[in-house]
Design a protein around this motif. Structure first.
Motif, PDB file in Angstrom:
ATOM      1  N   ILE A  17      23.587  53.336  18.696  1.00 11.31           N
ATOM      2  CA  ILE A  17      22.413  53.208  19.548  1.00 11.31           C
ATOM      3  C   ILE A  17      21.992  54.617  19.922  1.00 11.31           C
ATOM      4  O   ILE A  17      22.825  55.425  20.364  1.00 11.31           O
ATOM      5  CB  ILE A  17      22.718  52.355  20.796  1.00 11.31           C
ATOM      6  CG1 ILE A  17      23.049  50.932  20.340  1.00 11.31           C
ATOM      7  CG2 ILE A  17      21.559  52.384  21.770  1.00 11.31           C
ATOM      8  CD1 ILE A  17      23.431  49.990  21.443  1.00 11.31           C
ATOM      9  N   THR A  19      19.514  57.254  22.079  1.00 12.69           N
ATOM     10  CA  THR A  19      18.691  57.388  23.277  1.00 12.69           C
ATOM     11  C   THR A  19      18.155  58.811  23.364  1.00 12.69           C
ATOM     12  O   THR A  19      18.816  59.762  22.933  1.00 12.69           O
ATOM     13  CB  THR A  19      19.477  57.073  24.566  1.00 12.69           C
ATOM     14  OG1 THR A  19      20.554  58.004  24.707  1.00 12.69           O
ATOM     15  CG2 THR A  19      20.019  55.655  24.550  1.00 12.69           C
ATOM     16  N   TYR A 117      11.095  51.436  25.040  1.00 15.02           N
ATOM     17  CA  TYR A 117      10.703  52.678  25.704  1.00 15.02           C
ATOM     18  C   TYR A 117      10.290  52.325  27.125  1.00 15.02           C
ATOM     19  O   TYR A 117       9.488  51.405  27.341  1.00 15.02           O
ATOM     20  CB  TYR A 117       9.544  53.348  24.959  1.00 15.02           C
ATOM     21  CG  TYR A 117       8.967  54.508  25.716  1.00 15.02           C
ATOM     22  CD1 TYR A 117       9.646  55.716  25.781  1.00 15.02           C
ATOM     23  CD2 TYR A 117       7.765  54.391  26.410  1.00 15.02           C
ATOM     24  CE1 TYR A 117       9.135  56.781  26.506  1.00 15.02           C
ATOM     25  CE2 TYR A 117       7.241  55.451  27.134  1.00 15.02           C
ATOM     26  CZ  TYR A 117       7.938  56.638  27.183  1.00 15.02           C
ATOM     27  OH  TYR A 117       7.432  57.689  27.911  1.00 15.02           O
ATOM     28  N   ILE A 137      22.512  49.621  29.330  1.00 11.79           N
ATOM     29  CA  ILE A 137      21.899  50.933  29.543  1.00 11.79           C
ATOM     30  C   ILE A 137      20.850  50.770  30.637  1.00 11.79           C
ATOM     31  O   ILE A 137      19.939  49.937  30.517  1.00 11.79           O
ATOM     32  CB  ILE A 137      21.261  51.480  28.249  1.00 11.79           C
ATOM     33  CG1 ILE A 137      22.336  51.655  27.165  1.00 11.79           C
ATOM     34  CG2 ILE A 137      20.551  52.807  28.527  1.00 11.79           C
ATOM     35  CD1 ILE A 137      21.798  52.101  25.818  1.00 11.79           C
ATOM     36  N   ILE A 145      15.274  53.909  23.766  1.00  7.59           N
ATOM     37  CA  ILE A 145      16.521  53.346  23.252  1.00  7.59           C
ATOM     38  C   ILE A 145      16.209  52.713  21.906  1.00  7.59           C
ATOM     39  O   ILE A 145      15.315  51.867  21.816  1.00  7.59           O
ATOM     40  CB  ILE A 145      17.114  52.288  24.209  1.00  7.59           C
ATOM     41  CG1 ILE A 145      17.314  52.866  25.609  1.00  7.59           C
ATOM     42  CG2 ILE A 145      18.427  51.736  23.651  1.00  7.59           C
ATOM     43  CD1 ILE A 145      17.701  51.837  26.662  1.00  7.59           C
ATOM     44  N   PHE A 147      18.058  50.737  18.583  1.00  4.80           N
ATOM     45  CA  PHE A 147      19.281  50.036  18.209  1.00  4.80           C
ATOM     46  C   PHE A 147      19.022  49.168  16.982  1.00  4.80           C
ATOM     47  O   PHE A 147      17.856  48.834  16.690  1.00  4.80           O
ATOM     48  CB  PHE A 147      19.807  49.194  19.384  1.00  4.80           C
ATOM     49  CG  PHE A 147      18.785  48.282  19.998  1.00  4.80           C
ATOM     50  CD1 PHE A 147      18.675  46.957  19.584  1.00  4.80           C
ATOM     51  CD2 PHE A 147      17.925  48.732  20.994  1.00  4.80           C
ATOM     52  CE1 PHE A 147      17.735  46.109  20.147  1.00  4.80           C
ATOM     53  CE2 PHE A 147      16.973  47.892  21.561  1.00  4.80           C
ATOM     54  CZ  PHE A 147      16.883  46.575  21.140  1.00  4.80           C
ATOM     55  N   HIS A 153      20.519  41.467  22.509  1.00  3.82           N
ATOM     56  CA  HIS A 153      20.227  42.188  23.747  1.00  3.82           C
ATOM     57  C   HIS A 153      19.451  41.273  24.688  1.00  3.82           C
ATOM     58  O   HIS A 153      18.895  40.253  24.275  1.00  3.82           O
ATOM     59  CB  HIS A 153      19.440  43.475  23.450  1.00  3.82           C
ATOM     60  CG  HIS A 153      18.172  43.230  22.704  1.00  3.82           C
ATOM     61  ND1 HIS A 153      18.141  42.917  21.356  1.00  3.82           N
ATOM     62  CD2 HIS A 153      16.879  43.214  23.116  1.00  3.82           C
ATOM     63  CE1 HIS A 153      16.899  42.741  20.970  1.00  3.82           C
ATOM     64  NE2 HIS A 153      16.106  42.905  22.018  1.00  3.82           N
TER      65      HIS A 153
END
Length: 181
Positions: A17, A19, A117, A137, A145, A147, A153
């Motif tokens: 992931i 960031t 975002y 997160i 972010i 992924f 999620h």
């Protein structure tokens, strides 16, 4: 039509992931907030997003495209080996979460990568949760972010009074066919 045998298996694979903070976050924030508000709730909470959500085709908007391009750059920057081909957004949307609103657990397969975002958010807002890994997160304005699209999620119900504005989307790669052995 072929009807294959279906086997439902659970996998415990690791996922990368990525960031990064968007350097122009404060400049683009009022523009994106206005555009998300102007769209209103185009999905009527019929998706996993249980909040006001724009249409799926925000990739046609020049300012959303800036966020998509950043998501692509973050993805390419995080990969050990960048595949040949053209990265593009298959869909992109905005949403605003108010107190009590959430996002149901889901994944974005067959998208190769997905992104969120944070246009406007702070660590008091509900986090992006990856339930199969037990990780979350917490948001902050300007945080991107990225992924894998197959990663489950969700977002728990918002407890803060502060509205959380996001841009999200899915990325794929238009790759050339192999030409040699």
């Amino acid at each position: 039509m072929l009807v294959p045998n279906l086997q439902t298996l659970e996998f415990k694979e690791k996922a990368d992931i990525f960031t990064m903070l968007y350097p122009e976050a404060e400049d683009i924030k009022p523009i994106l907030i206005e555009k998300i508000k102007a769209q209103g709730d185009q999905q009527y909470r019929k998706t996993n997003v249980q909040a006001d959500m724009t249409k799926w085709t925000m990739f046609n908007d020049v300012d959303f495209k800036k966020i998509i391009d950043f998501a692509i750059d973050v993805t390419k920057g995080g990969l050990v080996s960048v595949p040949q081909g053209t990265f593009f957004a298959t869909d992109c949307w905005g949403a605003v979460y108010k107190k009590g609103e959430s996002c149901n657990p889901h994944a974005h397969h067959p998208a190769v990568w997905s992104f969120v975002y944070y246009v406007q958010a702070d660590p008091k807002n509900a986090p992006l949760v990856f339930p199969t890994s037990g990780n979350a997160i917490y948001p902050n304005t300007g945080l991107m972010i990225v992924f894998p699209g197959w990663v489950t999620h969700s977002v728990p119900p918002e407890e803060s009074e502060n509205e959380r504005f996001i841009v999200a989307g899915n990325l794929s790669i238009d790759r050339p066919q192999a030409t040699s052995v």
